[in-house]
Design a protein around this motif. Structure first.
Motif, PDB file in Angstrom:
ATOM      1  N   LEU A 106       0.824  -1.213   0.000  1.00 15.58           N
ATOM      2  CA  LEU A 106       0.000   0.000   0.000  1.00 15.58           C
ATOM      3  C   LEU A 106       0.853   1.257   0.000  1.00 15.58           C
ATOM      4  O   LEU A 106       0.457   2.289  -0.555  1.00 15.58           O
ATOM      5  N   TYR A 107       2.021   1.181   0.603  1.00 12.29           N
ATOM      6  CA  TYR A 107       2.932   2.330   0.561  1.00 12.29           C
ATOM      7  C   TYR A 107       3.476   2.522  -0.861  1.00 12.29           C
ATOM      8  O   TYR A 107       3.547   3.660  -1.365  1.00 12.29           O
TER       9      TYR A 107
ATOM     10  N   ARG B 150       2.025   1.745  -3.557  1.00 17.11           N
ATOM     11  CA  ARG B 150       0.929   2.231  -4.415  1.00 17.11           C
ATOM     12  C   ARG B 150       0.454   3.616  -3.984  1.00 17.11           C
ATOM     13  O   ARG B 150      -0.544   4.107  -4.496  1.00 17.11           O
ATOM     14  N   ARG B 151       1.108   4.215  -3.021  1.00 19.70           N
ATOM     15  CA  ARG B 151       0.790   5.569  -2.518  1.00 19.70           C
ATOM     16  C   ARG B 151      -0.606   5.635  -1.908  1.00 19.70           C
ATOM     17  O   ARG B 151      -1.241   6.690  -1.865  1.00 19.70           O
ATOM     18  N   LEU B 152      -1.082   4.495  -1.400  1.00 16.61           N
ATOM     19  CA  LEU B 152      -2.371   4.476  -0.718  1.00 16.61           C
ATOM     20  C   LEU B 152      -2.222   4.773   0.767  1.00 16.61           C
ATOM     21  O   LEU B 152      -3.175   5.196   1.427  1.00 16.61           O
TER      22      LEU B 152
ATOM     23  N   ASN C 268      -6.810   8.099   2.379  1.00 13.62           N
ATOM     24  CA  ASN C 268      -6.123   7.640   1.174  1.00 13.62           C
ATOM     25  C   ASN C 268      -4.944   8.561   0.881  1.00 13.62           C
ATOM     26  O   ASN C 268      -5.126   9.769   0.669  1.00 13.62           O
TER      27      ASN C 268
ATOM     28  N   ASP D  36      -3.198   8.854  -1.705  1.00 12.00           N
ATOM     29  CA  ASP D  36      -3.196   9.391  -3.060  1.00 12.00           C
ATOM     30  C   ASP D  36      -4.337  10.377  -3.285  1.00 12.00           C
ATOM     31  O   ASP D  36      -4.292  11.179  -4.219  1.00 12.00           O
ATOM     32  N   LYS D  37      -5.388  10.317  -2.427  1.00 18.12           N
ATOM     33  CA  LYS D  37      -6.551  11.199  -2.575  1.00 18.12           C
ATOM     34  C   LYS D  37      -6.932  11.750  -1.209  1.00 18.12           C
ATOM     35  O   LYS D  37      -7.750  11.169  -0.499  1.00 18.12           O
TER      36      LYS D  37
ATOM     37  N   LEU E 194      -9.524   5.295   2.806  1.00 14.21           N
ATOM     38  CA  LEU E 194      -9.073   4.107   2.085  1.00 14.21           C
ATOM     39  C   LEU E 194     -10.190   3.057   2.097  1.00 14.21           C
ATOM     40  O   LEU E 194     -10.728   2.715   3.149  1.00 14.21           O
TER      41      LEU E 194
ATOM     42  N   GLN F 285     -10.091  -0.350  -3.084  1.00 11.82           N
ATOM     43  CA  GLN F 285      -8.749   0.128  -3.427  1.00 11.82           C
ATOM     44  C   GLN F 285      -7.670  -0.850  -2.972  1.00 11.82           C
ATOM     45  O   GLN F 285      -6.691  -1.092  -3.685  1.00 11.82           O
ATOM     46  N   VAL F 286      -7.865  -1.444  -1.798  1.00 12.14           N
ATOM     47  CA  VAL F 286      -6.886  -2.407  -1.286  1.00 12.14           C
ATOM     48  C   VAL F 286      -6.861  -3.659  -2.150  1.00 12.14           C
ATOM     49  O   VAL F 286      -5.789  -4.138  -2.557  1.00 12.14           O
TER      50      VAL F 286
ATOM     51  N   ALA G 221      -5.196  -3.183  -5.464  1.00  8.23           N
ATOM     52  CA  ALA G 221      -3.739  -3.172  -5.350  1.00  8.23           C
ATOM     53  C   ALA G 221      -3.198  -4.596  -5.204  1.00  8.23           C
ATOM     54  O   ALA G 221      -2.178  -4.959  -5.807  1.00  8.23           O
TER      55      ALA G 221
END
Length: 610
Positions: A24-25, A27-29, A81, A83-84, A89, A93-94, A97
């Motif tokens: 997740l890191y 993927r910038r989540l 999130n 990224d957003k 989150l 989204q998880v 990924a």
């Protein structure tokens, strides 16, 4: 399937805290602080969740597929999130990924794409829920399934041996899989139980090939709890999918259930033919129709409580070739009563229309074909002007939505209650605003004009192609031009276009010369190429490219110069030219304006204004 089993470590994302956190890191989540917090707190949070039966029930529902896992712990922290910013989150989204890291496809589940038989007949219910496996489709001897945990790929070998087919997995969220399994299996169990109860020797007589009245065995079955459950499921499913209509259609071998969503019909179920009569009887019973009468059309309505919010379903049944067809129109107050300004009016059109509806007296006409949104506009208008100081009376055939602020009268031709007869009598009821559902004949038109002349604000509808032609229609019905001039405040034509799906919108270029060839008002200042928008198609819009609908309007204000032309019996072209000089946008022009704003597509604009 075997390709997914080669890298065992990669498949443990939902069981290894460090592995999931790093993914997740990357993927910038999640950011560094969130990753550190998750690594420190995941074990204790998971232990707390395991102790909380309530949390487990809220998460997985009554058919829980086991104890909470690492994903439950992650989502319970409600991380922002990375990224957003401002967005929490999500499970989707998880899993997206994880799917990308494992080299597996991700699928957002859409119930309209699933077949009841494939979901419920391929894998036993207990096995599917235990292992969180949802059969999706069978294509060319390959069974496509959705799973939640990549580590479950080992179970797919057992399924391959059982079904004697190659199994192709994809990842989906646990909540989606559990919801689909519960809804489809519950519906199937109700239908199967009803089919068993109704099955027996005999010949299908419910069609025109040998059309006779059948004995009342279906009537008794209409109270069966399995049919009740199935019908309740249909209602809930239609509301969830934003459907405007439910069609239940008997065929030779089965019964089709279709939903109309954003103007298009989608087949959602194929029911056993033996269940059809019981389902229709249950619906007729709820809507207070005569369940024994199957040879004549009937109309009724059902009031539904949706978690504290009321909605109505208008029911129509009619005998067709293979039995009795039922069409249910869903009337949701949130859809029927809308904010006028947000309906799609341009600034000029909204100001003109608002000025008309707040006039003390006169007549306003709404025109358009069936399904163009006239009822929604009228109800929204009456809602806006309603107050304790005015008396609003409506005459409808039938009453679309019962609303306590209006005094609503239903037309009943068999008892002599018609538009014309009611109009003559309600003037003694001291109305301020009168809404006549439709002007169909000379008598109704004359009475509506008289009501407007005597100081009432009158709303009604006509079936004409545009606003200006409504004047000719009134004259054809026998209304003298001087009476039309004295009462008409304005006429509005409208259509409904589908909105471009915001989740998959894309831009493209089109030559201006091609657009002008379609009679679209493209000026030289707009250049040789125009940038337009359309939807590519995605899960959110079921690959249609459209999500929701919007109004297209032609607001024709009756000015002094227009009144002079009408009184002089001028032609439609001359009246239309004068209205356009005064600022009226035609339906095609208003639709083109919405195309340029990116609200709808060129195809939609041409479809509704051709």
């Amino acid at each position: 399937m075997a390709a997914y089993l080669l890298e065992g470590r990669l498949l443990r994302y939902l069981h290894d805290t460090a592995l999931l956190a790093d993914l997740l890191y990357d993927r910038r989540l999640l950011n560094k602080q969130q990753v550190h917090f998750f690594r420190e707190k995941a074990a204790s949070q998971l232990q707390a969740l395991n102790k909380s039966a309530g949390a487990r029930k809220r998460r997985a529902g009554p058919e829980s597929a086991g104890r909470p896992d690492l994903l439950d712990a992650l989502l319970s922290f409600r991380f922002e999130n990375g990224d957003k910013p401002g967005e929490v989150l999500s499970e989707e989204q998880v899993i997206r990924a994880v799917a990308e890291a494992c080299g597996m496809p991700f699928k957002k589940l859409d119930p309209l794409e699933l077949e009841l038989a494939v979901v419920t007949k391929t894998i036993p219910r207990g096995f599917a829920v235990k292992h969180l496996i949802l059969p999706l489709a069978i294509k060319n001897g390959v069974l496509e399934v959705a799973i939640h945990d990549p580590e479950n790929c080992g179970v797919l070998g057992e399924i391959e041996r059982a079904v004697q087919m190659t199994v192709r997995p994809c990842l989906a969220t646990r909540s989606d899989i559990l919801r689909m399994l519960q809804e489809f299996f519950n519906f199937q169990s109700s239908i199967s139980a009803a089919e068993d109860n109704l099955a027996g020797p005999g010949v299908d007589l419910g069609n025109l090939e040998q059309y006779v009245k059948v004995a009342s065995s279906e009537e008794a079955a209409s109270t069966d709890r399995h049919i009740t459950t199935a019908v309740d499921h249909l209602f809930n499913y239609a509301f969830e999918q934003r459907a405007s209509d439910i069609h239940i259609e008997p065929k030779r071998e089965n019964s089709l259930v279709r939903l109309r969503i954003d103007g298009a019909l989608h087949t959602v179920y194929q029911l056993p033919k033996v269940v059809h009569a019981a389902v229709v009887s249950r619906i007729k019973s709820l809507s207070r129709l005569n369940i024994a009468e199957k040879r004549r059309p009937q109309d009724g309505r059902i009031k539904i409580d949706r978690g504290g919010r009321e909605a109505e379903i208008r029911v129509s049944t009619i005998p067709v070739a293979f039995g009795e067809k039922a069409v249910l129109r869903i009337l949701d107050p949130e859809v029927l009563f809308q904010n006028l300004q947000a309906s799609g009016f341009s600034s000029r059109d909204y100001q003109c229309y608002r000025q008309m509806i707040h006039a003390p007296h006169g007549m306003i006409l709404i025109t358009g074909p069936t399904g163009s949104g006239k009822s929604t506009t009228l109800y929204s208008t009456l809602k806006e002007i309603a107050s304790p100081e005015i008396n609003i009376v409506t005459i409808e055939d039938p009453v679309e939505m019962v609303h306590e602020e209006f005094n609503q009268i239903a037309v009943q031709a068999q008892t002599g209650v018609t538009f014309a007869s009611v109009l003559r009598n309600i003037l003694r009821q001291d109305p301020d605003v009168i809404m006549v559902g439709e002007i169909r004949d000379r008598e109704t038109a004359t009475n509506a004009i008289q009501a407007a002349l005597t100081g009432h604000l009158v709303f009604s509808t006509l079936h004409t192609n545009d606003a200006v032609s409504s004047v000719t229609r009134l004259v054809d019905l026998g209304i003298q031009p001087f009476l039309a001039v004295s009462t008409l405040l304005g006429i509005m034509a409208q259509r409904l276009v589908r909105r471009i799906c915001p989740h998959c919108v894309e831009s493209y270029s089109m030559p201006a010369v091609e657009l002008r060839a379609l009679n679209l008002p493209v000026s030289e200042e707009e250049g040789d190429q125009l940038t337009l928008q359309r939807g590519k198609g995605c899960r959110a819009c079921r690959n249609t490219g459209y999500l929701g609908r919007c109004g297209v309007f032609e607001v024709f204000e009756i000015s002094d110069e227009v009144r002079r032309l009408i009184a002089a019996r001028a032609g439609e072209d001359e009246i239309r030219a004068q209205a356009r000089r005064e600022g009226m946008l035609t339906l095609r022009e208003d639709a083109w304006s919405k195309v340029k704003q990116g609200i709808t597509t060129l195809d939609e604009a041409l479809r509704v204004t051709t």
